[in-house]
Design a protein around this motif. Structure first.
Motif, PDB file in Angstrom:
ATOM      1  N   ASP A 333      22.938  29.174  84.372  1.00 22.81           N
ATOM      2  CA  ASP A 333      24.494  28.975  84.585  1.00 22.81           C
ATOM      3  C   ASP A 333      24.943  28.512  86.140  1.00 22.81           C
ATOM      4  O   ASP A 333      25.576  27.546  86.531  1.00 22.81           O
ATOM      5  N   ASP A 334      24.240  29.158  86.818  1.00 20.98           N
ATOM      6  CA  ASP A 334      24.365  28.975  88.388  1.00 20.98           C
ATOM      7  C   ASP A 334      23.451  27.452  88.864  1.00 20.98           C
ATOM      8  O   ASP A 334      23.951  26.707  89.673  1.00 20.98           O
ATOM      9  N   LEU A 335      22.497  27.219  88.035  1.00 21.79           N
ATOM     10  CA  LEU A 335      21.756  25.807  88.298  1.00 21.79           C
ATOM     11  C   LEU A 335      22.768  24.753  87.754  1.00 21.79           C
ATOM     12  O   LEU A 335      23.064  23.714  88.786  1.00 21.79           O
ATOM     13  N   GLU A 336      23.395  25.071  86.644  1.00 25.54           N
ATOM     14  CA  GLU A 336      24.330  24.036  86.392  1.00 25.54           C
ATOM     15  C   GLU A 336      25.465  23.878  87.299  1.00 25.54           C
ATOM     16  O   GLU A 336      26.111  22.723  87.735  1.00 25.54           O
ATOM     17  N   LYS A 337      26.099  25.175  87.756  1.00 27.87           N
ATOM     18  CA  LYS A 337      27.216  25.116  88.604  1.00 27.87           C
ATOM     19  C   LYS A 337      26.758  24.412  89.898  1.00 27.87           C
ATOM     20  O   LYS A 337      27.647  23.472  90.525  1.00 27.87           O
ATOM     21  N   VAL A 338      25.751  24.662  90.660  1.00 21.09           N
ATOM     22  CA  VAL A 338      25.294  23.850  91.878  1.00 21.09           C
ATOM     23  C   VAL A 338      25.153  22.255  91.662  1.00 21.09           C
ATOM     24  O   VAL A 338      25.690  21.529  92.310  1.00 21.09           O
ATOM     25  N   GLU A 339      24.509  21.856  90.456  1.00 18.69           N
ATOM     26  CA  GLU A 339      24.379  20.558  90.077  1.00 18.69           C
ATOM     27  C   GLU A 339      25.768  19.629  89.948  1.00 18.69           C
ATOM     28  O   GLU A 339      25.750  18.925  90.541  1.00 18.69           O
ATOM     29  N   LYS A 340      26.846  20.591  89.462  1.00 16.31           N
ATOM     30  CA  LYS A 340      28.113  20.018  89.505  1.00 16.31           C
ATOM     31  C   LYS A 340      28.633  20.131  90.535  1.00 16.31           C
ATOM     32  O   LYS A 340      29.937  19.973  90.862  1.00 16.31           O
ATOM     33  N   GLY A 341      28.363  20.553  91.658  1.00 20.62           N
ATOM     34  CA  GLY A 341      28.778  20.811  93.002  1.00 20.62           C
ATOM     35  C   GLY A 341      29.779  21.832  93.337  1.00 20.62           C
ATOM     36  O   GLY A 341      30.673  21.951  94.065  1.00 20.62           O
ATOM     37  N   LEU A 342      29.740  22.692  92.217  1.00 21.22           N
ATOM     38  CA  LEU A 342      30.665  23.959  92.154  1.00 21.22           C
ATOM     39  C   LEU A 342      30.122  25.278  93.077  1.00 21.22           C
ATOM     40  O   LEU A 342      31.087  26.044  93.535  1.00 21.22           O
ATOM     41  N   LEU A 343      28.877  25.071  93.404  1.00 24.36           N
ATOM     42  CA  LEU A 343      28.317  26.285  94.638  1.00 24.36           C
ATOM     43  C   LEU A 343      27.535  25.694  95.419  1.00 24.36           C
ATOM     44  O   LEU A 343      27.061  24.670  95.600  1.00 24.36           O
TER      45      LEU A 343
END
Ligand code: NAP
Ligand code: GDD
Length: 343
Positions: A333-343
């Motif tokens: 989930d955090d890999l995806e959030k970072v990829e989307k620029g959310l983290l």
């Protein structure tokens, strides 16, 4: 005719509150959540559930606001999840923690006693009560309490008030003695989420290194989504009681670090001892993990491992998600959030 049940959740904006609200809406409940005012709120944890529940402004610390809500809404069940829930922070704000995490439970119980003694209440109690000294594991409902933080002492007072009001006034009041439970919705300053966010950011080149405190601490980590089911179950029993809720597996913080990096495609090798310990990427030799004494606590809980046999037997509950699956779920989930620029 089936009458809809109503639940009042304090802490609905937190990790557990969001999963519980989702569950109770699915079960057909009317859900009312307590929300304290803050400068900006996006209800990210609640997602679509936000539109299916009623949110009322109030504060855990204020008798009048809570009484008004309970008198007006007339809930059948109260799930008391709100608290100052960070153990490390409780050393910095012990008195506020005592009020928010301990005294607030008195307030709720007094309101139930005055307004309607048939209202059932679930109290978010904790494995921190045990203190986790080696030799006490596995901890169950009969293990003596030995709190090691202002947070745990506040929760201990709350535990006994719940028991006292159950025994003295016959109020249906339960303590769920929950061991650590995590999820992609976990607050960013708890160790598992701090790790998965850092690993995802390191992989994306947005962060150099992950800094931690005591990596030897052992925790029995479960999934919050599994744990809210048992909160609901406790209030559906014929008799109110207290239950240990855990997975029955324990792992060090260091193992959670290793597993999270593994999911992200790294192998960590450790060097050095105590404050000098570092974790390196096996492939490149780059230092990715180091100790920062700032994250050590004045009091520590070394080893938590729960024995959930009573919950299994009486409530028919077993956790579905354990260590590896949990780390994978949070990491992805955090890999995806970072990829989307959310983290
Ligand atoms: P969390 O994410 O930190 O959520 C805490 C909630 O309490 C938030 O909604 C917070 O509101 C609310 N809150 C704090 N002070 C308040 C106040 N004065 N008035 C109204 N609301 C207030 O915690 P969690 O992980 O979901 O845990 C839920 C409960 O279970 C807590 O009581 C915790 O101590 C206990 N517990 C947790 C675990 C675990 O591993 N997660 C294990 C055992 C017990 P804001 O959004 O405004 O901050
Ligand atoms: N937060 C944090 N940050 N913890 C760290 C760090 C760090 O950088 N480095 C090491 N740790 C260690 C802590 O010292 C502790 O031993 C362990 O990681 C877990 O810390 P947290 O994730 O903050 O959780 P906790 O175990 O102290 O408390 C959580 O679980 C309790 C149930 O046992 C909270 O959710 C409490 O509310 C809950 O009652």
């Amino acid at each position: 005719m089936n009458i809809k049940k109503k639940a009042f959740i304090t802490g609905v904006t937190g990790q557990d509150g969001s999963y519980l609200a989702e569950l109770l809406v699915k079960k057909g409940y009317d859900v009312v959540g307590l929300d304290r005012r803050c400068s900006e709120r996006d209800y990210w944890r609640l997602g679509e559930t936000r539109n299916k529940i009623k949110i009322i402004e109030g504060d855990l610390m204020e008798y009048e606001s809570l009484r008004r809500i309970i008198e007006t809404e007339k809930p059948d069940e109260i799930y008391n999840l709100a608290a100052q829930s960070h153990v490390g922070s409780s050393f910095k704000t012990p008195l506020t923690t005592l009020d928010m995490t301990g005294k607030s439970v008195w307030i709720l119980l007094e309101i139930i006693r005055a307004v309607d003694q048939k209202i059932k209440i679930y109290q978010a109690s904790t494995s921190e009560l045990f203190g986790g000294d080696p030799g006490t594991e596995p901890q169950n409902e009969k293990t003596p309490f030995n709190p090691h933080s202002p947070y745990a002492i506040a929760k201990l007072a709350a535990f006994h008030m719940i028991k006292l009001y159950r025994e003295s006034y016959g109020i249906f009041a339960c303590n769920g003695i929950l061991f650590n439970h995590e999820s992609p919705r976990r607050g960013e300053d708890f160790v598992t989420r701090k790790i998965t966010i850092a690993v995802a950011r390191i992989k994306a080149g947005k962060q150099e290194v992950l800094e931690l405190g005591n990596m030897d601490a052992k925790r029995d980590w479960g999934f919050a989504g599994d744990y809210v089911e048992v909160m609901y179950e406790m209030l559906q029993q014929d008799k109110a009681d207290d239950y240990v809720i855990s997975t029955g597996e324990t792992h060090t913080v260091r193992e959670f670090v290793e597993e999270s990096f593994r999911v992200a495609g790294y192998e960590i090798v450790w060097e050095g001892k105590d404050e000098k310990e570092i974790g390196k990427d096996k492939k490149t030799g780059k230092v990715l993990v180091r100790i920062n004494p700032e994250f050590f606590r004045p009091g520590e809980v070394p080893l938590l491992l729960g024995d959930n046999s009573k919950a299994k037997k009486v409530l028919g509950w077993t956790p579905k998600v354990t260590f590896k699956k949990l780390a994978k779920m949070m990491m992805e989930d955090d890999l995806e959030k970072v990829e989307k620029g959310l983290l």
